[in-house]
Design an enzyme around this catalytic site. Structure first.
Site, short mmCIF file in Angstrom:
data_model
loop_
_atom_site.label_atom_id
_atom_site.label_comp_id
_atom_site.label_asym_id
_atom_site.label_seq_id
_atom_site.Cartn_x
_atom_site.Cartn_y
_atom_site.Cartn_z
N ASN A 183 70.86 13.40 38.26
CA ASN A 183 70.85 15.50 38.27
C ASN A 183 71.54 15.34 37.58
O ASN A 183 72.99 14.65 37.72
CB ASN A 183 71.30 15.68 39.59
CG ASN A 183 71.45 17.30 39.76
OD1 ASN A 183 72.34 17.17 40.36
ND2 ASN A 183 70.19 18.04 38.86
N GLY A 184 71.36 16.60 36.48
CA GLY A 184 72.76 17.16 35.78
C GLY A 184 72.37 16.62 34.62
O GLY A 184 71.86 15.75 33.62
N ASP A 185 72.17 18.60 34.40
CA ASP A 185 72.08 18.60 32.38
C ASP A 185 70.42 18.68 32.53
O ASP A 185 70.00 18.62 30.77
CB ASP A 185 72.70 18.05 32.28
CG ASP A 185 74.92 18.98 32.35
OD1 ASP A 185 74.34 19.72 32.86
OD2 ASP A 185 75.42 17.31 31.65
N GLN B 74 68.10 21.86 53.29
CA GLN B 74 70.41 20.59 53.22
C GLN B 74 71.27 21.52 54.40
O GLN B 74 71.12 22.69 54.48
CB GLN B 74 70.38 21.30 52.33
CG GLN B 74 71.63 20.23 51.35
CD GLN B 74 72.29 20.75 50.49
OE1 GLN B 74 72.74 21.83 49.78
NE2 GLN B 74 72.54 19.14 49.37
N CYS C 71 79.18 19.72 47.09
CA CYS C 71 79.29 20.67 47.03
C CYS C 71 80.95 21.05 46.40
O CYS C 71 81.35 20.80 47.47
CB CYS C 71 78.96 22.21 48.17
SG CYS C 71 79.99 23.57 47.67
C1 LIG Z 1 73.59 28.81 41.53
C2 LIG Z 1 74.00 27.05 42.41
C3 LIG Z 1 73.60 27.53 43.39
C4 LIG Z 1 74.15 25.74 43.35
N1 LIG Z 1 73.62 25.45 45.54
C5 LIG Z 1 73.65 24.04 45.72
C6 LIG Z 1 73.85 23.66 46.95
O1 LIG Z 1 73.08 24.55 48.30
N2 LIG Z 1 73.64 22.33 48.00
C7 LIG Z 1 73.57 21.57 46.75
O2 LIG Z 1 73.48 19.80 46.90
N3 LIG Z 1 73.87 21.91 45.01
C8 LIG Z 1 73.97 23.11 44.28
N4 LIG Z 1 74.16 23.53 43.83
C9 LIG Z 1 74.24 22.34 42.42
C10 LIG Z 1 72.91 22.13 41.93
O3 LIG Z 1 72.19 21.24 43.21
C11 LIG Z 1 72.49 20.38 41.03
O4 LIG Z 1 73.44 19.68 41.58
C12 LIG Z 1 73.61 21.49 39.65
O5 LIG Z 1 72.90 22.51 39.67
C13 LIG Z 1 73.22 20.90 38.56
O6 LIG Z 1 71.84 19.72 38.03
P1 LIG Z 1 71.00 20.39 36.68
O7 LIG Z 1 72.37 20.46 36.22
O8 LIG Z 1 69.86 20.48 36.69
O9 LIG Z 1 71.17 22.45 37.29
C14 LIG Z 1 74.20 24.82 43.17
C15 LIG Z 1 73.78 25.11 41.50
C16 LIG Z 1 74.15 25.72 41.37
C17 LIG Z 1 73.88 26.30 39.76
#
Ligand SMILES: Cc1cc2nc3c(=O)[nH]c(=O)nc-3n(C[C@H](O)[C@H](O)[C@H](O)COP(=O)(O)O)c2cc1C
Length: 344
Positions: free
Chosen positions: A241-243, A114, A144
């Site tokens: 994606n999300g949660d 990425q 981001c």
């Molecule tokens: C610690 C952390 C670092 C992350 N770094 C990135 C990243 O480098 N690139 C990106 O696209 N999303 C990043 N995200 C977002 C995640 O890819 C994802 O979209 C977000 O956590 C929601 O998904 P989840 O609810 O399954 O955690 C990050 C999230 C967290 C918590």
């Protein structure tokens, strides 16, 4: 995942990307549903339709391989600044650069790399440099929310400038043959993901949507109805994606037509066994996970003590986790860190 967009005839090598990847996969989840022939992911042999999210400071090669062994189909590296890649290549210093750690990959790793940035030419150039590495494809970060990234007109800020967004995707598409994907949010301050999809689908193989606005950060809940709407209008596969915290939930979302595949992030460091369909994790199992990660870490990331500490801090299940989290931060030696497990 199948791309209905005929512009991308070059992307033939993605079909078998994950075909021999799950030999170690003993997962007992039933995410693999052969009846859903309408699902656009089938063509690409993405068995479980579960992807590991990119997470900065977390998803290094050791973490990604562990997730792949547990059953995810595809993973993503931490986000990497495109300008750094271009500069490092010009100076012939890619190998020595501090980003090198994040760029490590190997045959067992099935990962998109990425990148992020605010300049279409630089992003396209970085993609063409990274395409030569052993990654499955290139993903562009347009989601981001971090202030330092947004201030630099990168990440989710690009959602506010659709001309730039299209320039980035079209130039990158023209610069590489490997699969290209983009990760977005629903919008910056206001939702505009449907407009974004109409542009992005001309250039990318799939679109991942973290169903929150940038202004939400991680607050509130992800809007899965928006993801369903996105899928209903998109010509390319939508990764929701999300949660999501369990394979059952992910499978349900795919079956009910919300998305073509599901990406999971945070829950993976609380319980990597979730990818095997195990929603609960005992102390003993968490220790086994840590040992598995530690073996990979010693092999691939032994200089990155932060990531070893992080994995333990979040994965280990013990009553005194707060104390362990505090104490472990003072330790720099891997043996001392691992010995701490005996104390707690
Ligand atoms: C610690 C952390 C670092 C992350 N770094 C990135 C990243 O480098 N690139 C990106 O696209 N999303 C990043 N995200 C977002 C995640 O890819 C994802 O979209 C977000 O956590 C929601 O998904 P989840 O609810 O399954 O955690 C990050 C999230 C967290 C918590």
């Amino acid at each position: 995942m199948e791309n209905n967009n005929n512009n991308n005839n070059n992307n033939t090598n993605y079909n078998n990307a994950n075909s021999d990847n799950n030999n170690n996969n003993t997962n007992n989840n039933s995410a693999n549903n052969n009846n859903d022939n309408n699902n656009k992911c089938n063509k690409y042999n993405i068995k479980n339709k579960i992807l590991l999210a990119p997470m900065e400071d977390i998803t290094n090669i050791s973490y990604r391989i562990l997730a792949l062994r547990k059953g995810v189909d595809l993973t993503f590296t931490e986000m990497i600044p495109a300008d750094f890649i271009v500069k490092a290549e010009m100076e012939k210093s890619l190998i020595q650069s501090k980003i090198y750690e994040k760029l490590k990959t190997n045959k067992e790793d099935k990962s998109f790399v990425q990148i992020f940035g605010n300049d279409a030419n630089i992003i396209a150039k970085a993609a063409s440099i990274l395409e030569k590495e052993d990654f499955e494809g290139i993903d562009i970060n347009m989601g981001c929310p971090a202030l330092k990234i947004v201030k630099n007109n990168s990440g989710s800020k690009i959602l506010t400038n659709l001309e730039l967004l299209e320039e980035i995707l079209s130039k990158t598409r023209n610069a590489i043959k490997k699969p290209l994907s983009v990760k977005i949010r629903l919008g910056f301050e206001e939702e505009n993901y449907l407009d974004v999809i109409k542009i992005a689908e001309k250039y990318v193989d799939f679109i991942t949507i973290h169903a929150r606005l940038r202004t939400q950060g991680y607050s509130g809940t992800a809007d899965w109805d928006a993801i369903k709407k996105a899928k209903s209008i998109s010509k390319v596969p939508i990764v929701g994606n999300g949660d999501v915290k369990s394979i059952e939930d992910a499978k349900k979302k795919i079956k009910e037509g919300y998305c073509d595949a599901v990406m999971i992030g945070r829950e993976s460091y609380r319980n990597m066994n979730l990818f095997e369909g195990k929603n609960q994790i005992t102390k003993e199992e968490s220790k086994e996970l840590i040992m598995e990660y530690y073996e990979l870490w010693k092999k691939y990331s032994p200089d990155d003590i932060f990531k070893l500490r992080f994995f333990i801090q979040w994965t280990y299940k013990t009553k005194n986790i707060k104390d362990l989290r505090r104490e472990i931060n003072f330790l720099k030696d891997e043996k001392e860190i691992m010995n701490l497990l005996e104390k707690y």
